[in-house]
Design a protein around this motif. Structure first.
Motif, PDB file in Angstrom:
ATOM      1  N   LEU A  36      33.983  48.838  45.895  1.00 50.95           N
ATOM      2  CA  LEU A  36      34.764  50.296  46.123  1.00 50.95           C
ATOM      3  C   LEU A  36      33.960  51.238  45.079  1.00 50.95           C
ATOM      4  O   LEU A  36      33.982  52.439  45.403  1.00 50.95           O
ATOM      5  CB  LEU A  36      36.163  50.067  45.777  1.00 50.95           C
ATOM      6  N   ILE A  37      33.531  51.341  43.647  1.00 50.35           N
ATOM      7  CA  ILE A  37      33.411  51.914  42.672  1.00 50.35           C
ATOM      8  C   ILE A  37      31.821  52.154  43.304  1.00 50.35           C
ATOM      9  O   ILE A  37      31.048  53.639  43.851  1.00 50.35           O
ATOM     10  CB  ILE A  37      32.795  51.577  41.373  1.00 50.35           C
ATOM     11  N   GLU A  38      31.097  51.179  44.261  1.00 50.85           N
ATOM     12  CA  GLU A  38      29.715  51.723  44.745  1.00 50.85           C
ATOM     13  C   GLU A  38      29.884  52.808  45.740  1.00 50.85           C
ATOM     14  O   GLU A  38      28.617  52.983  46.088  1.00 50.85           O
ATOM     15  CB  GLU A  38      29.008  50.661  45.349  1.00 50.85           C
ATOM     16  N   GLU A  39      30.498  51.800  47.202  1.00 46.65           N
ATOM     17  CA  GLU A  39      30.970  53.350  48.129  1.00 46.65           C
ATOM     18  C   GLU A  39      31.713  54.899  47.444  1.00 46.65           C
ATOM     19  O   GLU A  39      31.491  55.885  48.439  1.00 46.65           O
ATOM     20  CB  GLU A  39      32.164  52.476  48.918  1.00 46.65           C
ATOM     21  N   THR A  40      32.122  54.931  46.559  1.00 45.01           N
ATOM     22  CA  THR A  40      32.686  56.406  46.449  1.00 45.01           C
ATOM     23  C   THR A  40      31.478  56.682  45.640  1.00 45.01           C
ATOM     24  O   THR A  40      31.701  58.258  45.601  1.00 45.01           O
ATOM     25  CB  THR A  40      33.751  56.066  45.018  1.00 45.01           C
ATOM     26  N   TRP A  64      42.425  27.789  18.439  1.00 42.39           N
ATOM     27  CA  TRP A  64      42.424  27.675  19.607  1.00 42.39           C
ATOM     28  C   TRP A  64      41.849  29.324  20.089  1.00 42.39           C
ATOM     29  O   TRP A  64      42.930  30.237  19.218  1.00 42.39           O
ATOM     30  CB  TRP A  64      43.267  26.898  21.090  1.00 42.39           C
ATOM     31  N   ILE A  65      41.565  29.135  21.493  1.00 40.34           N
ATOM     32  CA  ILE A  65      41.543  31.056  21.421  1.00 40.34           C
ATOM     33  C   ILE A  65      41.109  30.643  23.391  1.00 40.34           C
ATOM     34  O   ILE A  65      40.866  29.901  24.175  1.00 40.34           O
ATOM     35  CB  ILE A  65      40.343  31.455  21.169  1.00 40.34           C
ATOM     36  N   GLU A  66      42.017  31.376  24.186  1.00 37.84           N
ATOM     37  CA  GLU A  66      42.040  31.884  25.478  1.00 37.84           C
ATOM     38  C   GLU A  66      41.007  32.506  25.689  1.00 37.84           C
ATOM     39  O   GLU A  66      41.560  33.785  25.641  1.00 37.84           O
ATOM     40  CB  GLU A  66      43.307  31.674  25.583  1.00 37.84           C
ATOM     41  N   VAL A  67      40.350  31.856  26.834  1.00 36.37           N
ATOM     42  CA  VAL A  67      39.405  33.569  27.695  1.00 36.37           C
ATOM     43  C   VAL A  67      39.461  33.294  28.635  1.00 36.37           C
ATOM     44  O   VAL A  67      40.135  32.919  29.450  1.00 36.37           O
ATOM     45  CB  VAL A  67      37.875  33.265  27.261  1.00 36.37           C
ATOM     46  N   ARG A  68      39.303  34.926  29.617  1.00 42.15           N
ATOM     47  CA  ARG A  68      39.075  34.471  30.597  1.00 42.15           C
ATOM     48  C   ARG A  68      37.993  34.564  31.965  1.00 42.15           C
ATOM     49  O   ARG A  68      37.363  34.087  31.274  1.00 42.15           O
ATOM     50  CB  ARG A  68      39.282  36.534  31.265  1.00 42.15           C
ATOM     51  N   SER A  69      38.749  33.643  32.858  1.00 42.66           N
ATOM     52  CA  SER A  69      37.779  32.739  33.902  1.00 42.66           C
ATOM     53  C   SER A  69      37.603  33.188  34.801  1.00 42.66           C
ATOM     54  O   SER A  69      36.968  32.839  35.942  1.00 42.66           O
ATOM     55  CB  SER A  69      38.273  31.356  33.972  1.00 42.66           C
ATOM     56  N   ASP A  70      38.905  33.525  35.515  1.00 44.22           N
ATOM     57  CA  ASP A  70      38.685  34.829  37.007  1.00 44.22           C
ATOM     58  C   ASP A  70      38.289  36.545  37.072  1.00 44.22           C
ATOM     59  O   ASP A  70      39.506  36.542  36.597  1.00 44.22           O
ATOM     60  CB  ASP A  70      40.181  34.524  37.530  1.00 44.22           C
ATOM     61  N   TYR A  71      37.689  37.222  37.534  1.00 40.62           N
ATOM     62  CA  TYR A  71      36.792  37.939  37.517  1.00 40.62           C
ATOM     63  C   TYR A  71      36.729  38.538  39.227  1.00 40.62           C
ATOM     64  O   TYR A  71      35.907  39.442  38.987  1.00 40.62           O
ATOM     65  CB  TYR A  71      35.763  38.149  36.951  1.00 40.62           C
ATOM     66  N   SER A  72      37.424  37.868  39.991  1.00 40.84           N
ATOM     67  CA  SER A  72      37.036  37.514  41.294  1.00 40.84           C
ATOM     68  C   SER A  72      37.884  39.613  41.498  1.00 40.84           C
ATOM     69  O   SER A  72      36.827  40.532  42.230  1.00 40.84           O
ATOM     70  CB  SER A  72      37.944  37.028  42.080  1.00 40.84           C
ATOM     71  N   VAL A  73      38.852  39.687  40.873  1.00 46.51           N
ATOM     72  CA  VAL A  73      39.143  41.124  41.130  1.00 46.51           C
ATOM     73  C   VAL A  73      38.248  42.873  40.970  1.00 46.51           C
ATOM     74  O   VAL A  73      38.146  43.164  41.066  1.00 46.51           O
ATOM     75  CB  VAL A  73      40.451  41.622  40.808  1.00 46.51           C
ATOM     76  N   ASP A  74      37.875  42.219  39.863  1.00 43.36           N
ATOM     77  CA  ASP A  74      36.268  42.657  39.070  1.00 43.36           C
ATOM     78  C   ASP A  74      35.454  43.310  40.135  1.00 43.36           C
ATOM     79  O   ASP A  74      34.868  43.997  39.698  1.00 43.36           O
ATOM     80  CB  ASP A  74      36.567  42.794  37.100  1.00 43.36           C
ATOM     81  N   TYR A  75      35.127  41.881  40.166  1.00 44.66           N
ATOM     82  CA  TYR A  75      34.126  41.732  40.995  1.00 44.66           C
ATOM     83  C   TYR A  75      33.945  42.866  42.718  1.00 44.66           C
ATOM     84  O   TYR A  75      32.814  43.969  43.314  1.00 44.66           O
ATOM     85  CB  TYR A  75      33.365  41.064  41.730  1.00 44.66           C
ATOM     86  N   LEU A  76      34.618  42.347  42.876  1.00 41.90           N
ATOM     87  CA  LEU A  76      35.465  42.981  44.621  1.00 41.90           C
ATOM     88  C   LEU A  76      35.501  44.614  43.969  1.00 41.90           C
ATOM     89  O   LEU A  76      35.204  45.691  44.893  1.00 41.90           O
ATOM     90  CB  LEU A  76      37.282  42.569  45.303  1.00 41.90           C
ATOM     91  N   GLN A  77      36.208  45.240  43.053  1.00 39.85           N
ATOM     92  CA  GLN A  77      36.583  46.405  42.664  1.00 39.85           C
ATOM     93  C   GLN A  77      35.350  47.138  42.914  1.00 39.85           C
ATOM     94  O   GLN A  77      35.125  48.835  42.705  1.00 39.85           O
ATOM     95  CB  GLN A  77      37.224  46.781  41.615  1.00 39.85           C
ATOM     96  N   GLU A  78      33.963  46.909  42.280  1.00 39.17           N
ATOM     97  CA  GLU A  78      32.721  46.991  42.577  1.00 39.17           C
ATOM     98  C   GLU A  78      32.824  47.946  42.955  1.00 39.17           C
ATOM     99  O   GLU A  78      31.749  48.527  43.428  1.00 39.17           O
ATOM    100  CB  GLU A  78      31.515  46.330  41.127  1.00 39.17           C
TER     101      GLU A  78
END
Length: 361
Positions: free
Chosen positions: A357-361, A341-355
């Motif tokens: 902020l990067i675009e604004e700066t 077995w292996i575990e993968v991430r499935s929630d990237y909401s924080v990463d998406y919202l932080q993008e």
């Protein structure tokens, strides 16, 4: 999990005790709880699931199989046979919301009339609608730079099965295989050819942009003896990656010769594909159907004539009884493979919202 029918097993107290031990031991083995932010993916070759040749599995062992599967979100299962009774029973035990998708039967002696299956929790994982058996494309034959014909390609003996799933922010295409075992040698050329064929087929699809909206996962029983073998190289040469957390896990077969038959390889196509560092192989024989005098004696009445009498009609010796239980009978109740077995991430909401902020700066 639907535990009501535990009372109908041959020994309800033994079954309940085994289930309680499994719960504790799977947590101790590092299998994290299923949650909304991650997806747990497993692969398990469940031996002859469920062949008439060895008789039906007991209700007790079906409960153990269901308990193990319930700890994951998606399970690729190999060696599912023509009749789906055992798979249906396991799904029913696991409860409402669990679904499966199966391939057709692989015909011919090497195909062994096997199916591939994906068992998944539909309350968390959705089926994208993609499901198909992989057919290796014909070989283009050219003469003087022009195509003159297409020759049929050699197919795999057990047809690989690819299915699309979505879990949270992550879209996956999982392709499960059961590669030809062949002769008892590490670098069997036919086995290497089969692995290379399916890995390269998927890699070509990815390069052509046909799988750009999903992350590829190639998993199943590759019959690889050791991670350093040519057969493993056939996977990585195509561009697949064995996650670092899976590179040092124990062997997955339960025989005397410990081998790394089973594998999970990934080919991310989108940024939403990260492993968490959690992965492993779970050895259920430390918990149920143990190699102990106590368990051997407990199951003697359930083994039937095959346990008591040899083909010559003579009782087995004590050593023969022990060998039969430990290497044959119990592996046709549970399996001769261990789940990986292996575990993968499935929630990237924080990463998406932080993008933003990067675009604004």
């Amino acid at each position: 999990m639907f535990y009501y029918n535990v009372r109908n097993s041959n020994d309800p107290a033994r079954t309940a005790d085994g289930l309680l031990r499994l719960k504790q031991d799977m947590a101790s083995a590092g299998i994290p709880p299923r949650g909304p932010d991650t997806t747990l993916i497993a692969t398990w070759n469940i031996r002859e699931f469920d062949s008439k040749a060895y008789g039906p599995r007991s209700l007790e062992c079906l409960y153990y199989i269901a308990e193990i599967c319930s700890k994951f979100d998606i399970i690729a299962i190999q060696e599912v046979r023509e009749k789906l009774d055992a798979l249906d029973k396991v799904r029913d035990i696991m409860g409402r919301g669990w679904r499966y998708i199966v391939s057709d039967v692989s015909e011919g002696t090497p195909g062994n009339r096997e199916r591939m299956a994906f068992l998944y929790d539909s309350s968390k994982v959705s089926f994208t609608g993609l499901a198909g058996e992989i057919v290796v494309p014909p070989i283009e034959v050219k003469k003087n730079g022009k195509t003159v014909r297409y020759d049929p390609a050699r197919q795999l003996y057990r047809t690989p099965f690819i299915v699309g799933f979505r879990s949270g922010w992550t879209t996956l295409q999982l392709c499960t295989v059961h590669i030809l075992y062949g002769e008892d040698e590490a670098d069997n050329p036919e086995r290497t050819r089969e692995i290379g064929a399916v890995a390269q087929f998927l890699a070509n699809r990815a390069r052509e942009g046909q799988i750009e909206d999903a992350n590829l996962v190639l998993l199943g029983d590759f019959n690889i003896y050791h991670p350093g073998d040519v057969t493993m190289k056939a996977i990585t040469d195509a561009g697949f990656i064995i996650p670092e957390e899976l590179q040092e896990v124990p062997a997955t077969n339960t025989g005397k010769k410990k081998r790394h038959y089973d594998q999970i390889a990934v080919m991310p196509q989108m940024w939403r594909m990260e492993t968490t560092g959690n992965a492993g192989v779970f050895d259920f024989y430390n918990t149920v159907y143990r190699a102990s005098d106590e368990d051997e004696a407990a199951y003697v009445p359930e083994m039937g004539d095959a346990y008591d009498v040899t083909s010559k009609g003579k009782p087995r010796t004590d050593s023969g009884k022990t060998g039969y239980y430990r290497t044959y009978w119990r592996t046709h109740q549970m399996s001769d493979h261990l789940p990986m077995w292996i575990e993968v991430r499935s929630d990237y909401s924080v990463d998406y919202l932080q993008e933003f902020l990067i675009e604004e700066t």
